[in-house]
Design a protein around this motif. Structure first.
Motif, PDB file in Angstrom:
ATOM      1  N   UNK A 184      22.115  87.287  -6.702  1.00 33.02           N
ATOM      2  CA  UNK A 184      20.669  87.409  -6.863  1.00 33.02           C
ATOM      3  C   UNK A 184      20.014  86.170  -7.457  1.00 33.02           C
ATOM      4  N   UNK A 185      20.801  85.174  -7.837  1.00 30.99           N
ATOM      5  CA  UNK A 185      20.263  83.936  -8.412  1.00 30.99           C
ATOM      6  C   UNK A 185      19.851  83.001  -7.290  1.00 30.99           C
ATOM      7  N   UNK A 186      18.585  82.583  -7.305  1.00 28.04           N
ATOM      8  CA  UNK A 186      18.099  81.748  -6.204  1.00 28.04           C
ATOM      9  C   UNK A 186      17.268  80.557  -6.664  1.00 28.04           C
ATOM     10  N   UNK A 187      17.268  80.259  -7.970  1.00 26.20           N
ATOM     11  CA  UNK A 187      16.529  79.092  -8.423  1.00 26.20           C
ATOM     12  C   UNK A 187      17.157  77.832  -7.833  1.00 26.20           C
ATOM     13  N   UNK A 189      17.489  74.853  -8.796  1.00 28.79           N
ATOM     14  CA  UNK A 189      18.268  74.012  -9.702  1.00 28.79           C
ATOM     15  C   UNK A 189      19.587  74.642 -10.127  1.00 28.79           C
ATOM     16  N   UNK A 190      19.822  75.873  -9.687  1.00 29.05           N
ATOM     17  CA  UNK A 190      21.022  76.588 -10.139  1.00 29.05           C
ATOM     18  C   UNK A 190      21.997  76.910  -9.014  1.00 29.05           C
ATOM     19  N   UNK A 191      21.683  76.503  -7.814  1.00 30.05           N
ATOM     20  CA  UNK A 191      22.490  76.938  -6.676  1.00 30.05           C
ATOM     21  C   UNK A 191      23.921  76.428  -6.738  1.00 30.05           C
ATOM     22  N   UNK A 192      24.113  75.177  -7.122  1.00 25.79           N
ATOM     23  CA  UNK A 192      25.480  74.657  -7.223  1.00 25.79           C
ATOM     24  C   UNK A 192      26.270  75.394  -8.301  1.00 25.79           C
ATOM     25  N   UNK A 193      25.627  75.592  -9.447  1.00 25.24           N
ATOM     26  CA  UNK A 193      26.303  76.294 -10.537  1.00 25.24           C
ATOM     27  C   UNK A 193      26.610  77.736 -10.150  1.00 25.24           C
ATOM     28  N   UNK A 320      11.102  77.141 -14.863  1.00 21.79           N
ATOM     29  CA  UNK A 320       9.923  77.070 -14.004  1.00 21.79           C
ATOM     30  C   UNK A 320      10.331  76.740 -12.579  1.00 21.79           C
ATOM     31  N   UNK A 321       9.527  77.190 -11.658  1.00 22.47           N
ATOM     32  CA  UNK A 321       9.836  76.967 -10.226  1.00 22.47           C
ATOM     33  C   UNK A 321       8.757  76.129  -9.579  1.00 22.47           C
TER      34      UNK A 321
END
Length: 321
Positions: A184-187, A189-193, A320-321
């Motif tokens: 469910x994580x879709x930011x 800046x976080x996709x690689x992590x 922030x997005x």
């Protein structure tokens, strides 16, 4: 007779100095009439009569709100203050008291939905009093993962060893809970992590517990780079063994406290070159600097994944997005 029965039925004795008469209660109930000015005595006696309402609300809230959380209590105290001063805002009880109280509890419910994670849905609040120890002393995340049944099992368990046994016996379900949250994580800046965290999931499922723990420990460092430098330093500065100072839940907002208390626990000071005792609980420094059978285990690998998942979800909602 009890104040609630008297107000609802209108059966009041005439004022004798220590209680309100029927006429005085009617004056209190018509507080919104600008021509009505309550006396100091009326305000005081009405507040005393309504004190059981305040007490009951406080009792009910104590069963659903963690005993340490200032962020929750800050909002809740406003509600209690409104009740404590209800002599200046009360309406005719027979018509309005129930809707008024219903509105208050609806407000509390809305607050809970905004601050309490979905994985606490249905969890028995009466067992929340051990929450701080689970987070700070044992480093077990409860924010967003695991699922409600495991959260409640953790809260009901009577010891740290019991909770580790729960993780050992339910690890597959906990890993699935983490996987669901990670998907469910879709930011941006976080996709690689997120993908590296999913690699931990796959490694655990394939029985590769040691690589999963190593990746989780190092990935945690990467995710914390999203924090401000001073805050990052504080959650990574665990010198409890040296100074006896623990992570202070009261210094942080509710979600921050619950998310980063286990991070602080995972950063217990450890110096391999100083021959420090290798901990059995999940520890970032020991995972990196003291690879051993004592530190590496399936339970610690699962805890590491839980910590990373919880932190990533926090940032997914807060950045922030």
């Amino acid at each position: 007779m009890p104040w609630d029965h008297a107000v609802m039925t209108g059966q009041h004795e005439e004022s004798n100095g220590d209680r309100l008469s029927k006429e005085e209660w009617y004056r209190v109930a018509r507080f919104d009439d600008p021509s009505i000015e309550l006396t100091e005595r009326e305000n005081r006696l009405a507040a005393e009569a309504l004190a059981p309402v305040v007490s009951r609300v406080a009792e009910m809230m104590s069963s659903i709100v963690p005993d340490f959380s200032p962020a929750v209590w800050e909002a809740a105290q406003e509600v209690l203050q409104r009740l404590a001063e209800i002599s200046t805002v009360v309406r005719t009880f027979a018509e309005s008291a129930a809707p008024y109280l219903q509105g208050i509890f609806e407000s509390l419910g809305d607050f809970a939905k905004r601050n309490f994670p979905e994985n606490w849905d249905g969890v028995d609040g009466s067992s929340f009093k051990g929450l701080s120890s689970i987070l700070i002393d044992e480093g077990i995340p409860l924010m967003w993962v695991p699922g409600p049944m495991v959260v409640e099992a953790f809260l009901i368990a009577d010891s740290a060893s019991s909770r580790r046994r729960i993780i050992s016996s339910r690890w597959k379900g906990i890993v699935s809970d983490c996987e669901a949250v990670l998907h469910g994580i879709d930011h941006p800046d976080l996709l690689d992590e997120r993908d590296f965290a999913l690699s931990c999931v796959h490694a655990l499922r394939d029985g590769h517990f040691n690589p999963a723990q190593a990746l989780a420990a190092n990935l945690l460092d990467t995710t914390l780079l999203h924090l401000d430098g001073d805050i990052r330093k504080s959650v990574r500065s665990n010198h409890f063994k040296q100074n006896g100072v623990k992570f202070d839940l009261d210094e942080h907002q509710f979600r921050v406290a619950l998310t980063f208390a286990p991070v602080w626990c995972a950063h217990a000071k450890f110096k391999a070159d100083m021959r420090d005792t290798i901990p059995r609980v999940f520890a970032r420094h020991a995972s990196v600097h003291a690879v051993s059978r004592k530190q590496y285990s399936r339970v610690n690998a699962v805890i590491g994944l839980m910590v990373v998942t919880s932190v990533l979800k926090f940032f997914d909602l807060e950045l922030s997005r």
